[in-house]
Design a protein around this motif. Structure first.
Motif, PDB file in Angstrom:
ATOM      1  N   THR A  37       1.034  -1.268   0.075  1.00  0.00           N
ATOM      2  CA  THR A  37       0.046  -0.050   0.052  1.00  0.00           C
ATOM      3  C   THR A  37       0.869   1.294   0.039  1.00  0.00           C
ATOM      4  O   THR A  37       1.934   1.328   0.676  1.00  0.00           O
ATOM      5  N   GLY A  38       0.355   2.228  -1.060  1.00  0.00           N
ATOM      6  CA  GLY A  38       1.336   3.416  -0.818  1.00  0.00           C
ATOM      7  C   GLY A  38       0.765   4.638  -1.762  1.00  0.00           C
ATOM      8  O   GLY A  38      -0.363   4.326  -2.187  1.00  0.00           O
ATOM      9  N   PRO A  39       1.221   5.671  -1.805  1.00  0.00           N
ATOM     10  CA  PRO A  39       0.592   6.797  -2.564  1.00  0.00           C
ATOM     11  C   PRO A  39       0.544   6.660  -3.982  1.00  0.00           C
ATOM     12  O   PRO A  39       1.313   5.787  -4.689  1.00  0.00           O
ATOM     13  N   LEU A  40      -0.682   6.801  -4.456  1.00  0.00           N
ATOM     14  CA  LEU A  40      -1.025   6.562  -6.091  1.00  0.00           C
ATOM     15  C   LEU A  40      -0.151   7.669  -6.810  1.00  0.00           C
ATOM     16  O   LEU A  40      -0.606   8.827  -6.707  1.00  0.00           O
ATOM     17  N   VAL A  41       0.736   7.164  -7.431  1.00  0.00           N
ATOM     18  CA  VAL A  41       1.465   8.580  -8.453  1.00  0.00           C
ATOM     19  C   VAL A  41       1.311   8.250  -9.847  1.00  0.00           C
ATOM     20  O   VAL A  41       0.914   7.012 -10.262  1.00  0.00           O
TER      21      VAL A  41
ATOM     22  N   GLY B 233       5.222  10.011 -11.570  1.00  0.00           N
ATOM     23  CA  GLY B 233       5.806  10.383 -10.382  1.00  0.00           C
ATOM     24  C   GLY B 233       5.418  11.493  -9.481  1.00  0.00           C
ATOM     25  O   GLY B 233       5.751  11.693  -8.637  1.00  0.00           O
ATOM     26  N   GLU B 234       4.220  11.828 -10.118  1.00  0.00           N
ATOM     27  CA  GLU B 234       3.483  12.963  -9.080  1.00  0.00           C
ATOM     28  C   GLU B 234       2.454  12.166  -8.497  1.00  0.00           C
ATOM     29  O   GLU B 234       1.532  11.500  -8.746  1.00  0.00           O
ATOM     30  N   ASP B 235       2.278  12.868  -7.064  1.00  0.00           N
ATOM     31  CA  ASP B 235       1.219  12.529  -6.253  1.00  0.00           C
ATOM     32  C   ASP B 235       0.099  12.740  -6.325  1.00  0.00           C
ATOM     33  O   ASP B 235      -0.394  13.843  -6.854  1.00  0.00           O
ATOM     34  N   THR B 236      -0.845  11.814  -6.783  1.00  0.00           N
ATOM     35  CA  THR B 236      -2.446  12.122  -7.072  1.00  0.00           C
ATOM     36  C   THR B 236      -3.325  12.277  -6.103  1.00  0.00           C
ATOM     37  O   THR B 236      -4.465  12.919  -5.999  1.00  0.00           O
ATOM     38  N   GLY B 237      -2.880  12.317  -4.634  1.00  0.00           N
ATOM     39  CA  GLY B 237      -3.443  12.462  -3.535  1.00  0.00           C
ATOM     40  C   GLY B 237      -4.403  11.312  -2.974  1.00  0.00           C
ATOM     41  O   GLY B 237      -4.990  11.358  -1.922  1.00  0.00           O
ATOM     42  N   ALA B 238      -4.139  10.108  -3.982  1.00  0.00           N
ATOM     43  CA  ALA B 238      -5.146   8.950  -3.697  1.00  0.00           C
ATOM     44  C   ALA B 238      -4.077   7.834  -3.172  1.00  0.00           C
ATOM     45  O   ALA B 238      -2.854   8.229  -3.262  1.00  0.00           O
ATOM     46  N   THR B 239      -4.586   6.695  -2.498  1.00  0.00           N
ATOM     47  CA  THR B 239      -3.781   5.715  -2.135  1.00  0.00           C
ATOM     48  C   THR B 239      -4.056   4.438  -2.892  1.00  0.00           C
ATOM     49  O   THR B 239      -5.287   4.278  -3.385  1.00  0.00           O
ATOM     50  N   ILE B 240      -3.027   3.707  -3.013  1.00  0.00           N
ATOM     51  CA  ILE B 240      -3.470   2.272  -3.899  1.00  0.00           C
ATOM     52  C   ILE B 240      -2.948   1.219  -3.125  1.00  0.00           C
ATOM     53  O   ILE B 240      -1.893   1.455  -2.244  1.00  0.00           O
ATOM     54  N   GLU B 241      -3.547   0.131  -3.053  1.00  0.00           N
ATOM     55  CA  GLU B 241      -3.288  -1.100  -2.491  1.00  0.00           C
ATOM     56  C   GLU B 241      -3.204  -2.221  -3.439  1.00  0.00           C
ATOM     57  O   GLU B 241      -4.358  -2.413  -4.045  1.00  0.00           O
ATOM     58  N   VAL B 242      -2.174  -2.830  -3.738  1.00  0.00           N
ATOM     59  CA  VAL B 242      -2.046  -3.938  -4.769  1.00  0.00           C
ATOM     60  C   VAL B 242      -1.924  -5.296  -3.981  1.00  0.00           C
ATOM     61  O   VAL B 242      -0.860  -5.406  -3.146  1.00  0.00           O
ATOM     62  N   ARG B 243      -2.841  -6.070  -4.229  1.00  0.00           N
ATOM     63  CA  ARG B 243      -2.799  -7.555  -3.454  1.00  0.00           C
ATOM     64  C   ARG B 243      -2.478  -8.474  -4.577  1.00  0.00           C
ATOM     65  O   ARG B 243      -2.608  -8.753  -5.664  1.00  0.00           O
TER      66      ARG B 243
END
Length: 404
Positions: free
Chosen positions: A103-107, A110-120
């Motif tokens: 889980t981490g910042p969704l970019v 390389g630019e932060d979108t303000g959202a978070t992504i989790e890849v399972r």
């Protein structure tokens, strides 16, 4: 438009012979550069509205319109085929080795979108459950990666709508030992022999190969477990399923018990043209997710373009996660080969137009026609009114995004 797929025996498509055989010892950098430079920009086979999205971070970011976090359920351990997803993870990600997820910042670029992504991780990480049923068991899953034939077979109980196809061709292959079987050039040649073909039990594509007369029922064996033991024990006398982006490299370079090249043909080139690892949503969440998907899907498209142009940093993360999850060993060489071979074979590509990630609705309709009778024979009910537009949509695709 694409040439009509062939459901039986016959001569290869023009140029197909060059794609069905390969030699691993090519320069990875050269293959990547050549494949990107050769990406086509032919006329589109599907109608997509003029683009109004760039795949860059949109004004206001994603946080206001997307779930927190955006959860993506993959079908297997981290591998190069999913590089577009892992490239979306920005600095400061956290790894949950026990749960097999990151889980981490969704970019975007390389630019932060303000959202978070989790890849399972999926496959063995989730007891080999398919991603779509998991999406119905867990409401936190936003996107589930799935193959078209699995999507069709599951539609009656767990419908799913695919919104982007990061892979143009399915990487599934049937492979063989060229030293033991020097006269084999296609899967058709295997069907004309007495050789056994090993595959995973429950694979719809194998039922289609048998039903189409390409292979025989008496020569297929569903005892394959993903390990090379029987292949080695029989000194390559058997044929075996695999992925073009994985097994050919592993068997030649990392399999101490084997250590020599294999040859193969993509099942796609026998006419079974399913999409692989498409990202799907639950149709009952379409309206809810639409504002997010309008921004997120182009970012995913762009992420694949950026990944294959510079796979190194993302491959390092994939290797890190593979080690943390205690999955099958996955090396830097394997990851590099996965990207270069996917580009060389058109597994990652623009297809017949200049767009990466879109769907050919005629191809999906034909896939449905192919799979329906196979599933009927397996007593799997498919809704009679199911159509291509129920399975896929180009609504969120940015037609301007593709390999250069």
């Amino acid at each position: 438009p694409r040439p009509a797929p062939r459901a039986g025996r016959g001569v290869p498509y023009p140029g197909e012979g060059d794609m069905m055989k390969r030699t691993v010892g090519r320069s990875v950098a050269a293959v990547v550069a050549a494949a990107v430079a050769a990406a086509t920009t032919a006329t589109a086979c599907t109608d997509i509205d003029p683009p109004d999205r760039s795949g860059a971070v949109p004004p206001g970011g994603l946080a206001a319109v997307c779930p927190d976090p955006v959860v993506v359920q993959t079908p297997w351990w981290p591998q190069a085929e999913h590089g577009h997803l892992y490239r979306l993870l920005g600095p400061g990600y956290t790894v949950d080795a026990a749960a097999k997820r990151v889980t981490g910042p969704l970019v975007a670029g390389g630019e932060d979108t303000g959202a978070t992504i989790e890849v399972r991780a999926g496959g063995p990480a989730v007891g080999r459950q398919l991603s779509i049923p998991l999406m119905y068991q867990d409401d936190s899953i936003t996107l589930a990666a799935a193959h078209t034939d699995d999507q069709i077979s599951l539609y009656g109980d767990t419908p799913a709508l695919a919104v982007v196809a990061p892979l143009e061709l399915h990487p599934r292959i049937i492979m063989w030992d060229p030293r033991t079987n020097p006269d084999w050039n296609t899967i058709v040649d295997i069907g004309d022999s007495d050789a056994t073909v090993l595959y995973f039990e429950g694979s719809v594509y194998m039922e289609w190969l048998v039903g189409s007369g390409i292979l025989r029922r008496d020569q297929i064996d569903a005892g394959y477990d993903g390990q090379p033991a029987r292949w080695v024990a029989e000194d390559g006398a058997v044929a075996q399923q695999g992925y073009a982006t994985n097994e050919p490299y592993v068997y030649e370079h990392e399999g101490a018990q084997w250590g020599r090249p294999v040859e193969f043909e993509l099942v796609h080139h026998r006419g079974y043209q399913m999409y692989a690892d498409t990202l799907t949503i639950r149709p009952d969440r379409r309206d809810e997710l639409a504002p997010c998907l309008e921004r997120l899907v182009p970012i995913i498209q762009r992420s694949m373009v950026d990944y294959v142009a510079d796979p190194g940093p993302t491959n390092e993360l994939i290797i890190e996660l593979s080690a943390a999850y205690d999955s099958f060993p996955y090396s830097a060489g394997n990851a590099e080969f996965g990207v270069s071979e996917a580009l060389r074979l058109g597994i990652i590509g623009n297809g017949d137009n200049g767009t990466l990630g879109d769907f050919d609705l005629e191809r999906v309709a034909e896939a449905l026609d192919q799979v329906r009778p196979v599933l009927a024979g397996l007593r799997v009910e498919v809704p009679g009114d199911l159509s291509a537009v129920d399975l896929v949509t180009n609504e969120f695709i940015d037609a301007s995004i593709g390999l250069p």
